[in-house]
Design a protein around this motif. Sequence first.
Motif, PDB file in Angstrom:
ATOM      1  N   PHE A   1      20.430 -15.589  17.508  1.00 50.68           N
ATOM      2  CA  PHE A   1      20.694 -16.679  18.455  1.00 50.68           C
ATOM      3  C   PHE A   1      20.978 -17.982  17.715  1.00 50.68           C
ATOM      4  O   PHE A   1      21.998 -18.640  17.946  1.00 50.68           O
TER       5      PHE A   1
ATOM      6  N   GLY B   1      24.733 -17.809  16.999  1.00 54.85           N
ATOM      7  CA  GLY B   1      25.161 -18.369  18.277  1.00 54.85           C
ATOM      8  C   GLY B   1      25.201 -19.879  18.331  1.00 54.85           C
ATOM      9  O   GLY B   1      26.133 -20.463  18.890  1.00 54.85           O
TER      10      GLY B   1
ATOM     11  N   GLY C   1      29.232 -18.284  16.459  1.00 60.82           N
ATOM     12  CA  GLY C   1      29.411 -16.891  16.846  1.00 60.82           C
ATOM     13  C   GLY C   1      29.839 -15.970  15.725  1.00 60.82           C
ATOM     14  O   GLY C   1      30.127 -14.791  15.959  1.00 60.82           O
TER      15      GLY C   1
ATOM     16  N   GLN D   1      25.233  -7.713  19.038  1.00 66.41           N
ATOM     17  CA  GLN D   1      26.335  -6.804  18.722  1.00 66.41           C
ATOM     18  C   GLN D   1      26.392  -6.636  17.212  1.00 66.41           C
ATOM     19  O   GLN D   1      26.453  -7.632  16.481  1.00 66.41           O
TER      20      GLN D   1
ATOM     21  N   THR E   1      26.166 -10.424  15.874  1.00 62.92           N
ATOM     22  CA  THR E   1      26.479 -11.612  16.660  1.00 62.92           C
ATOM     23  C   THR E   1      25.714 -11.524  17.975  1.00 62.92           C
ATOM     24  O   THR E   1      25.313 -10.430  18.391  1.00 62.92           O
TER      25      THR E   1
ATOM     26  N   THR F   1      25.040 -11.501  22.033  1.00 63.60           N
ATOM     27  CA  THR F   1      25.743 -11.201  23.275  1.00 63.60           C
ATOM     28  C   THR F   1      25.643 -12.416  24.190  1.00 63.60           C
ATOM     29  O   THR F   1      24.844 -13.332  23.963  1.00 63.60           O
ATOM     30  N   GLU F   2      26.440 -12.392  25.242  1.00 63.28           N
ATOM     31  CA  GLU F   2      26.379 -13.476  26.216  1.00 63.28           C
ATOM     32  C   GLU F   2      24.997 -13.551  26.850  1.00 63.28           C
ATOM     33  O   GLU F   2      24.465 -14.630  27.126  1.00 63.28           O
ATOM     34  N   GLY F   3      24.393 -12.359  27.038  1.00 61.82           N
ATOM     35  CA  GLY F   3      23.061 -12.322  27.624  1.00 61.82           C
ATOM     36  C   GLY F   3      22.026 -13.028  26.764  1.00 61.82           C
ATOM     37  O   GLY F   3      21.153 -13.740  27.278  1.00 61.82           O
TER      38      GLY F   3
ATOM     39  N   MET G   1      22.564 -15.492  24.658  1.00 58.98           N
ATOM     40  CA  MET G   1      22.813 -16.928  24.666  1.00 58.98           C
ATOM     41  C   MET G   1      22.338 -17.580  25.963  1.00 58.98           C
ATOM     42  O   MET G   1      22.137 -18.793  25.993  1.00 58.98           O
ATOM     43  N   HIS G   2      22.147 -16.789  27.006  1.00 58.77           N
ATOM     44  CA  HIS G   2      21.625 -17.347  28.254  1.00 58.77           C
ATOM     45  C   HIS G   2      20.149 -17.737  28.144  1.00 58.77           C
ATOM     46  O   HIS G   2      19.610 -18.379  29.052  1.00 58.77           O
TER      47      HIS G   2
ATOM     48  N   ARG H   1      18.907 -19.772  26.003  1.00 58.52           N
ATOM     49  CA  ARG H   1      18.838 -20.979  25.179  1.00 58.52           C
ATOM     50  C   ARG H   1      17.655 -21.866  25.550  1.00 58.52           C
ATOM     51  O   ARG H   1      16.955 -22.378  24.670  1.00 58.52           O
TER      52      ARG H   1
END
Length: 308
Positions: free
Chosen positions: A217, A221, A226, A261, A270, A272-274, A276-277, A279
């Motif tokens: 993260f 991230g 990324g 990933q 890297t 995932t979008e999940g 980064m949510h 934060r």
Amino acid sequence: MAAATQLSLQQQVEEAARIAGLTVSNTTSGADFTGKPTTKFTLVNPEGKSETLEFSADFDFGRPEIQAELKTYFAEAAKRLKNPRPDTYVTLHGLPISFSKFAWPFHTSTSGADTYIVHGEAWLEDGAQPVLHAKLSASMTLTFAEIVPAMEQPFAESFIYNAVRKTMDQGQLEFVKSGNRQPVPVTTRYYSRWRKAFVFNDTVEQQRLDFIAKKVFWLSGVLGGGQPVWVLDPRDAQYLNTTVEDLKKVATALASDGVIQLTAGAEYATPTEGLMHHRAEYEKEMQDSLNFTKPQFNEDMRAGKANM
């Protein structure tokens, strides 16, 4: 004689770097804390990322008993330099930090104590302009020094950085805007003579899962745009008292759960979008960890309300 020694050192560093897939882009003269001459080498990977390696100018690079550790150091440096921010790490308590300005090699204490000292800095890296930092004075006992093959950067950087992280975990280092050097004691409690290995944190699987997630993260991230970050770093394995093989299992499990990933043969990852949510959760953990390092006062007593 000194020039010949320096040339020999330079040739040996250049050859070791070449084997690891790195090049030496620059070589300069320096001085350690006591004024003794050093030689600084700038190691560069094919992508142009670099790090500085500093040796005592008269260091005998070619001693057979240290060749294996030097080979390992250069190989790991090559992989770490692929990180978007090779100087950054995370702590178990969720602090993203960078290390800088370490004055290698160790020098003996000028206060008369029987210790070896190295100075450096750690900076909080939360994605904004770095402001909070800790000036460090890591002291190694003479007994501990017997374990280390040489008082030089490649043989100590890993356990010194981990000792700093461990000291932060214990709330014994404070991040400030300015201040004096803060002590980081490095003693034999960080080493198991029975296992012949460094020991910093006894962790369980869930802690290691959380650690790799927050590492990806922050280092990829937030700080790395990324770009993939190395999740099989032996320094982290040492810090978590586990193995690189276990870190690979942890990373694979996180990938299976859709948290990260994996790339590059499952060595890098890297977010995932999940991930980064989350934060807000990671930022709260970071703030709680910062608060843990600050001196705490009894506000009632300071206001004169205590029943004396």
